[in-house]
Design a protein around this motif. Structure first.
Motif, short mmCIF file in Angstrom:
data_model
loop_
_atom_site.label_atom_id
_atom_site.label_comp_id
_atom_site.label_asym_id
_atom_site.label_seq_id
_atom_site.Cartn_x
_atom_site.Cartn_y
_atom_site.Cartn_z
N VAL A 34 25.18 -4.06 2.44
CA VAL A 34 24.34 -4.56 1.34
C VAL A 34 24.14 -6.07 1.46
CG1 VAL A 34 24.16 -4.82 -1.15
CG2 VAL A 34 24.99 -2.67 -0.19
N SER A 35 25.21 -6.79 1.81
CA SER A 35 25.10 -8.25 1.94
C SER A 35 24.15 -8.62 3.07
CB SER A 35 26.49 -8.86 2.18
OG SER A 35 27.34 -8.63 1.10
N ALA A 36 24.26 -7.93 4.21
CA ALA A 36 23.38 -8.22 5.34
C ALA A 36 21.92 -7.93 4.97
CB ALA A 36 23.80 -7.38 6.54
N TYR A 37 21.72 -6.88 4.20
CA TYR A 37 20.35 -6.54 3.78
C TYR A 37 19.77 -7.61 2.87
CZ TYR A 37 16.73 -4.22 1.02
OH TYR A 37 15.57 -3.93 0.36
N HIS A 38 20.54 -8.05 1.88
CA HIS A 38 20.03 -9.05 0.94
C HIS A 38 19.82 -10.41 1.61
CE1 HIS A 38 20.09 -6.47 -2.47
NE2 HIS A 38 21.40 -6.33 -2.51
N GLU A 39 20.69 -10.74 2.55
CA GLU A 39 20.57 -12.04 3.22
C GLU A 39 19.36 -12.08 4.16
OE1 GLU A 39 24.21 -12.88 5.15
OE2 GLU A 39 25.38 -13.01 3.29
N ASN A 40 19.09 -10.97 4.81
CA ASN A 40 18.01 -10.94 5.81
C ASN A 40 16.68 -10.44 5.25
OD1 ASN A 40 19.34 -11.50 8.65
ND2 ASN A 40 20.78 -10.20 7.52
N CYS A 41 16.72 -9.79 4.11
CA CYS A 41 15.48 -9.28 3.49
C CYS A 41 15.44 -9.69 2.02
CB CYS A 41 15.40 -7.76 3.62
SG CYS A 41 15.51 -7.14 5.31
N PRO A 42 15.37 -10.98 1.74
CA PRO A 42 15.34 -11.42 0.34
C PRO A 42 14.06 -10.98 -0.35
CG PRO A 42 14.83 -13.25 1.79
CD PRO A 42 15.23 -12.11 2.68
N LEU A 43 14.18 -10.72 -1.65
CA LEU A 43 13.01 -10.35 -2.43
C LEU A 43 12.07 -11.53 -2.56
CD1 LEU A 43 14.61 -8.26 -5.32
CD2 LEU A 43 13.41 -7.40 -3.31
N ARG A 44 10.81 -11.29 -2.40
CA ARG A 44 9.82 -12.36 -2.55
C ARG A 44 8.54 -11.78 -3.11
NH1 ARG A 44 9.01 -13.60 3.91
NH2 ARG A 44 8.40 -11.49 4.53
N LYS A 45 7.84 -12.60 -3.83
CA LYS A 45 6.60 -12.17 -4.45
C LYS A 45 5.49 -12.15 -3.42
CE LYS A 45 3.59 -13.09 -8.40
NZ LYS A 45 3.33 -14.00 -9.56
N LYS A 46 4.83 -11.04 -3.32
CA LYS A 46 3.76 -10.88 -2.35
C LYS A 46 2.43 -11.26 -2.97
CE LYS A 46 1.59 -7.49 0.70
NZ LYS A 46 1.56 -6.07 1.15
N SER A 47 1.77 -12.18 -2.34
CA SER A 47 0.44 -12.58 -2.81
C SER A 47 -0.61 -11.80 -2.04
CB SER A 47 0.24 -14.09 -2.59
OG SER A 47 0.37 -14.42 -1.22
N ASP A 48 -1.42 -11.09 -2.76
CA ASP A 48 -2.44 -10.24 -2.16
C ASP A 48 -3.79 -10.59 -2.77
OD1 ASP A 48 -3.92 -8.35 -0.92
OD2 ASP A 48 -2.75 -6.63 -1.58
N ASN A 49 -4.64 -11.21 -1.97
CA ASN A 49 -5.97 -11.60 -2.44
C ASN A 49 -7.02 -10.52 -2.18
OD1 ASN A 49 -5.03 -14.14 -3.26
ND2 ASN A 49 -5.24 -14.94 -1.17
N ARG A 50 -6.58 -9.41 -1.61
CA ARG A 50 -7.53 -8.35 -1.34
C ARG A 50 -7.97 -7.68 -2.64
NH1 ARG A 50 -4.52 -4.50 2.67
NH2 ARG A 50 -3.00 -4.78 1.01
N LYS A 51 -9.20 -7.19 -2.64
CA LYS A 51 -9.72 -6.52 -3.82
C LYS A 51 -9.23 -5.08 -3.84
CE LYS A 51 -13.77 -9.52 -3.86
NZ LYS A 51 -15.23 -9.62 -3.71
N VAL A 52 -9.51 -4.41 -4.93
CA VAL A 52 -9.05 -3.03 -5.07
C VAL A 52 -9.69 -2.15 -4.00
CG1 VAL A 52 -8.54 -3.17 -7.52
CG2 VAL A 52 -10.87 -2.70 -6.79
N SER A 53 -9.05 -1.01 -3.73
CA SER A 53 -9.48 -0.17 -2.61
C SER A 53 -10.88 0.43 -2.80
CB SER A 53 -8.47 0.96 -2.41
OG SER A 53 -8.36 1.75 -3.59
N TRP A 54 -11.30 0.57 -4.05
CA TRP A 54 -12.59 1.20 -4.29
C TRP A 54 -13.75 0.21 -4.29
CZ3 TRP A 54 -14.38 -1.06 -8.70
CH2 TRP A 54 -13.43 -1.53 -9.61
N TRP A 55 -13.48 -1.08 -4.17
CA TRP A 55 -14.55 -2.07 -4.19
C TRP A 55 -15.31 -2.06 -2.86
CZ3 TRP A 55 -16.42 -4.51 -8.24
CH2 TRP A 55 -17.29 -5.59 -8.05
N ASN A 56 -16.65 -2.25 -2.93
CA ASN A 56 -17.47 -2.24 -1.71
C ASN A 56 -18.58 -3.27 -1.83
OD1 ASN A 56 -19.64 -0.95 -3.25
ND2 ASN A 56 -18.43 0.95 -3.06
N SER A 57 -19.33 -3.41 -0.76
CA SER A 57 -20.40 -4.43 -0.72
C SER A 57 -21.52 -4.12 -1.70
CB SER A 57 -20.96 -4.52 0.70
OG SER A 57 -21.46 -3.26 1.13
N LYS A 58 -21.78 -2.84 -1.94
CA LYS A 58 -22.83 -2.46 -2.88
C LYS A 58 -22.48 -2.94 -4.29
CE LYS A 58 -25.50 1.52 -4.54
NZ LYS A 58 -25.69 2.99 -4.46
#
Length: 310
Positions: free
Chosen positions: A76-100
């Motif tokens: 568990v310690s190795a997991y937390h040290e090597n894979c810390p929680l971080r907020k993911k910033s996603d600027n992509r639009k929703v999956s159903w959005w399109n050019s039309k």
């Protein structure tokens, strides 16, 4: 006959049973000192006779408990040290959005600004209606495509559970066999355990203490160790670890299968020793005995019978 006096060094030392490399560094330095000065050394120590340093091939139940805790904490310690929680910033639009939809939204804004200045509100309402219609259509088609992409039963079952999930309910009183209802949480849990785990053994907190529980264990024989050494091998452990889905929900120890699977190369020797010792001693470490049971009402069941839950 040899006469005279000799210098003798006497020391008292404690060799912790949970360390990887006994004896302690201070004792090692003292041994080196006496050897260099050609002095006699007498050491009185409290050492774990089951440690592999002394050539032992087994461990006792106390060491087994420590080994299980140490391995779990290290993972568990190795997991937390090597894979810390971080907020993911996603600027992509929703999956159903399109050019039309992008073009229609620009047109809606354009018609709205024109309507404010020229009063052409009817034209604006028409384009807004068309835009809302296209949004609903895009969402529906995106959802249909997502459902069509599900090919395995596990993903379908997980989606079904999410869609059919009701707000979690607290288990209250249940009906006894004589028609009366339980009056406390302890009574409810006992009846539920008797119903769903008929062979369970209820022990109090005092009996669950490590000292009281492990004192009844019988030391494994040589034949027992030979049997478990043949039974638990690297191939058996690897097959068992890889049989789980990587991200299956963990227990209270926070260890999910992916942690074992990706670290199996480094953990294999420790896991083999741990599993062999557990079988030989007929002892399950306390962390492995902790489970969380969630009783879920069966579909269509609204009464308070213990068997109405699963």
């Amino acid at each position: 006959m040899e006469t005279g006096t000799k210098e003798l060094v006497i020391c008292s030392a404690y060799f912790p049973g949970d360390t990887t490399f006994p004896p302690p560094n201070e004792v090692r330095k003292l041994v080196a000192f006496c050897r260099g000065k050609n002095l006699q050394l007498l050491v009185a120590c409290d050492a774990n006779s089951h440690h592999t340093t002394w050539g032992s091939t087994d461990i006792n139940e106390r060491d087994l408990e420590r080994l299980a805790n140490s391995i779990g904490q290290a993972i568990v310690s190795a997991y937390h040290e090597n894979c810390p929680l971080r907020k993911k910033s996603d600027n992509r639009k929703v999956s159903w959005w399109n050019s039309k939809l992008e073009k229609l939204r620009k047109e809606v804004r354009k018609k709205f600004n024109r309507a404010k200045s020229a009063g052409e509100w009817e034209v604006y309402r028409q384009i807004l209606t068309l835009y809302n219609k296209e949004v609903r259509k895009a969402k529906r088609e995106s959802w249909e495509n997502f459902c069509s992409s599900i090919e395995d039963a596990a993903s379908g079952t997980r989606l079904h559970k999410i869609l059919s999930r009701e707000p979690s309910l607290t288990l209250g009183s249940v009906k006894r066999s004589d028609g009366t209802y339980t009056a406390s949480g302890a009574e409810t849990l006992k009846i539920m355990a008797d119903t769903h785990f008929p062979d369970h053994v209820l022990i109090d907190s005092a009996s669950a203490e490590e000292g009281n529980f492990t004192s009844r264990l019988k030391r494994p024989s040589k034949e027992c160790w030979k049997f478990v050494n043949k039974l638990v091998t690297a191939s058996v452990v690897r097959r068992a670890v890889l049989s789980f889905l990587p991200y299956k929900a963990p227990g209270d120890d926070e260890i999910f299968p992916a942690l074992l699977q990706h670290g199996l190369e480094f953990l294999m020797s420790y896991l083999i020793r741990l599993f062999r010792s557990s079988l030989a001693w007929n002892f399950i470490p306390s962390n492995w005995r902790k489970v969380k049971v969630v009783y879920i009402p069966k579909a269509g069941k609204t009464d308070s019978q213990p068997k109405s839950f699963e």
